[in-house]
Design a protein around this motif. Structure first.
Motif, PDB file in Angstrom:
ATOM      1  N   UNK A 169      31.186  38.931  48.173  1.00  0.00           N
ATOM      2  CA  UNK A 169      30.836  38.665  49.571  1.00  0.00           C
ATOM      3  C   UNK A 169      31.720  39.472  50.519  1.00  0.00           C
ATOM      4  N   UNK A 170      33.014  39.528  50.232  1.00  0.00           N
ATOM      5  CA  UNK A 170      33.929  40.288  51.086  1.00  0.00           C
ATOM      6  C   UNK A 170      33.684  41.789  50.994  1.00  0.00           C
ATOM      7  N   UNK A 171      33.303  42.262  49.828  1.00  0.00           N
ATOM      8  CA  UNK A 171      33.031  43.689  49.652  1.00  0.00           C
ATOM      9  C   UNK A 171      31.908  44.145  50.573  1.00  0.00           C
ATOM     10  N   UNK A 172      30.882  43.320  50.684  1.00  0.00           N
ATOM     11  CA  UNK A 172      29.754  43.652  51.570  1.00  0.00           C
ATOM     12  C   UNK A 172      30.179  43.568  53.025  1.00  0.00           C
ATOM     13  N   UNK A 173      30.833  42.481  53.402  1.00  0.00           N
ATOM     14  CA  UNK A 173      31.196  42.250  54.794  1.00  0.00           C
ATOM     15  C   UNK A 173      32.119  43.332  55.341  1.00  0.00           C
ATOM     16  N   UNK A 229      20.328  49.530  50.523  1.00  0.00           N
ATOM     17  CA  UNK A 229      21.094  50.328  49.568  1.00  0.00           C
ATOM     18  C   UNK A 229      22.587  50.266  49.842  1.00  0.00           C
ATOM     19  N   UNK A 230      22.938  50.120  51.116  1.00  0.00           N
ATOM     20  CA  UNK A 230      24.354  50.020  51.459  1.00  0.00           C
ATOM     21  C   UNK A 230      24.937  48.694  50.973  1.00  0.00           C
ATOM     22  N   UNK A 271      19.957  39.973  43.215  1.00  0.00           N
ATOM     23  CA  UNK A 271      18.904  39.964  44.228  1.00  0.00           C
ATOM     24  C   UNK A 271      19.545  39.804  45.603  1.00  0.00           C
ATOM     25  N   UNK A 272      18.886  40.373  46.625  1.00  0.00           N
ATOM     26  CA  UNK A 272      19.425  40.328  47.994  1.00  0.00           C
ATOM     27  C   UNK A 272      18.308  40.035  48.992  1.00  0.00           C
ATOM     28  N   UNK A 273      18.609  39.162  49.951  1.00  0.00           N
ATOM     29  CA  UNK A 273      17.695  38.889  51.053  1.00  0.00           C
ATOM     30  C   UNK A 273      18.448  38.981  52.371  1.00  0.00           C
ATOM     31  N   UNK A 274      17.727  39.342  53.431  1.00  0.00           N
ATOM     32  CA  UNK A 274      18.276  39.360  54.782  1.00  0.00           C
ATOM     33  C   UNK A 274      17.587  38.256  55.573  1.00  0.00           C
ATOM     34  N   UNK A 302      13.663  38.009  54.558  1.00  0.00           N
ATOM     35  CA  UNK A 302      12.946  39.031  53.810  1.00  0.00           C
ATOM     36  C   UNK A 302      13.781  39.443  52.599  1.00  0.00           C
ATOM     37  N   UNK A 303      13.165  39.436  51.418  1.00  0.00           N
ATOM     38  CA  UNK A 303      13.849  39.895  50.214  1.00  0.00           C
ATOM     39  C   UNK A 303      13.745  41.411  50.155  1.00  0.00           C
ATOM     40  N   UNK A 304      14.882  42.076  49.935  1.00  0.00           N
ATOM     41  CA  UNK A 304      14.902  43.533  49.917  1.00  0.00           C
ATOM     42  C   UNK A 304      15.250  44.092  48.541  1.00  0.00           C
ATOM     43  N   UNK A 305      15.766  43.235  47.657  1.00  0.00           N
ATOM     44  CA  UNK A 305      16.177  43.710  46.333  1.00  0.00           C
ATOM     45  C   UNK A 305      16.040  42.580  45.327  1.00  0.00           C
ATOM     46  N   UNK A 306      15.564  42.910  44.136  1.00  0.00           N
ATOM     47  CA  UNK A 306      15.452  41.925  43.067  1.00  0.00           C
ATOM     48  C   UNK A 306      15.779  42.595  41.741  1.00  0.00           C
ATOM     49  N   UNK A 307      16.611  41.921  40.947  1.00  0.00           N
ATOM     50  CA  UNK A 307      17.034  42.476  39.652  1.00  0.00           C
ATOM     51  C   UNK A 307      17.602  43.883  39.784  1.00  0.00           C
ATOM     52  N   UNK A 308      18.403  44.065  40.846  1.00  0.00           N
ATOM     53  CA  UNK A 308      19.102  45.330  41.033  1.00  0.00           C
ATOM     54  C   UNK A 308      18.245  46.475  41.519  1.00  0.00           C
ATOM     55  N   UNK A 309      17.000  46.213  41.903  1.00  0.00           N
ATOM     56  CA  UNK A 309      16.101  47.282  42.351  1.00  0.00           C
ATOM     57  C   UNK A 309      15.372  46.847  43.625  1.00  0.00           C
TER      58      UNK A 309
END
Length: 414
Positions: free
Chosen positions: A306-310, A327-328, A346-349, A356-363
């Motif tokens: 979490x800190x790495x992203x922030x 991607x960032x 997986x990542x959502x914003x 909105x989900x922007x990434x799932x299973x690393x893609x």
């Protein structure tokens, strides 16, 4: 800024004066040449407090931190007052400790306590000499003006590049007694705590031993202030202090258990809210960013990711531009110093208008750029990461990186 609701806890006004027995004040003593801006603050307890502190891990430490640590060691973790100035950090000065001791003595003499019962703090420009004269000239006036309503003046006195006053307080019950815990904070830039310039003072009327105050503070710092990053710079003057005077009348908390958990939760509520306030008021910030890393195998991994992203400058810039450049986010997750399988991530914003989900299973996955733009146009943005490798989660807070950040720090000394 949205405050999270917790069962059994009620948000109240009062900041550091919400707890029984505390008074405060703030004024301009001339350190800041702008007379309308306060630069000297005090918090005082009518009875002795059990106190604890956590400090910056920067090898360069402000003189007030060195002196405060000495005071608490000498007093056995007891304190009755905080004296704090802004505009000058009293750091990297040959006579810094001498000045901090003199300031402590001045307050102690006026209120009639021991110098070691004083917590002293400073924030502002590093490397500028600090004269003791403003403190000599205004200490009596500062103390004479202390009231239970003085929390706002004290909070104003610690602001530097802050644009808003930062105060939080809660009311709750322990052992059938009504208790209060409140705090004030400052910080806008040079923030990447490792316990920037953040100063944080918490007061409570809960009866709790010094050892348990320190334990709770050290634990809560790890999941609040240490999960905050504005610009990646760890300040020389970071300090969090807690003073507990016991006037609520509960049976003193001397060990872990239900009462300790209630106290610790109150501390978390106040400190997490102040952490978010610090993040939302980052220098030049236009957006509060909250990253939640879930599905982690342990708390350490969740915090690191979490800190790495922030703290990623590229990600923070993308959020300023309201660009769903996921991607960032993956890049920042990828260089986080933790062990996990990126192919399961997986990542959502998210914001108040949707997710909105922007990434799932690393893609990457298909998503509407228009929908993403609407989500990122809000003032509070949430980044939800699922590592898919456990059931532990942690949060980190920060802000976007804007043009104004460079402007503010380009002429900070002036």
């Amino acid at each position: 800024m949205t405050k999270e609701i917790f069962d059994g806890y009620k948000y109240i006004e009062g900041g550091v004066c919400a707890a029984k027995g505390f008074v405060a004040n703030g004024l301009n003593c001339g350190i800041n040449p702008v007379k309308e801006k306060f630069d000297l603050g005090v918090v005082y307890s009518e009875t002795e407090c059990n106190a604890a502190g956590v400090y910056t891990q920067n090898k360069v430490k402000g003189a007030p931190i060195i002196v405060t640590k000495k005071h608490l060691e000498k007093s056995g973790g007891k304190a009755k007052a905080v004296i704090v100035n802004s505009k000058n950090a009293n750091t990297c000065n040959a006579d810094g400790e001498e000045i901090a001791e003199k300031v402590s003595n001045l307050l102690a003499d006026v209120v009639g306590i021991k110098p070691e019962e004083v917590i002293v703090a400073s924030t502002g420009v590093i490397g500028q000499r600090l004269s003791v004269k403003p403190f000599e000239d205004y200490m009596q006036k500062l103390v004479d003006g202390m009231t239970t309503d003085g929390h706002t003046a004290a909070a104003d006195a610690i602001m530097t590049t802050d644009t808003i006053r930062k105060e939080v307080a809660v009311e709750f019950e322990i052992d059938g007694k009504v208790c209060h815990l409140g705090g004030m904070a400052k910080g806008s830039g040079m923030i990447h705590p490792n316990m920037a310039t953040t100063l944080n003072f918490v007061t409570t009327d809960v009866a709790v031993t010094t050892e348990m105050v320190q334990k709770a503070l050290s634990d809560i710092v790890k999941v609040t202030y240490n999960c905050l990053s504005i610009d990646g710079d760890t300040s020389t003057n970071d300090m969090v202090s807690v003073m507990a005077n016991g006037l609520a009348g509960n049976k003193e908390i001397a060990a872990e258990g239900d009462d300790y958990d209630k106290f610790k939760q109150a501390l978390y509520i106040v400190m997490s809210n102040m952490t978010k306030m610090l993040a939302s008021d980052g220098e030049g910030a236009s957006k509060l960013l909250e990253c939640t890393c879930g599905g982690a195998p342990d708390i350490e991994t969740a915090i690191i990711v979490a800190k790495s992203v922030i703290r990623s400058p590229l990600f923070k810039c993308a959020m300023f531009g309201e660009d769903a450049n996921w991607g960032r986010i993956l890049c920042a997750i990828g260089y986080a110093e933790a062990d996990f399988d990126i192919a399961k991530v997986s990542v959502s914003l998210r914001s108040e208008v949707g997710s909105v989900k922007v990434c799932e299973n690393g893609a990457g996955v298909e998503f509407s750029e228009d929908e993403a733009a609407k989500i990122l146009a809000r003032d509070e943005i949430f980044i939800d990461i699922d590592l898919g490798q456990g059931d532990v989660s942690a949060k980190a807070w920060g802000c976007d990186l804007t043009y104004d950040y460079v402007k503010i720090n380009g002429d900070y000394r002036s």
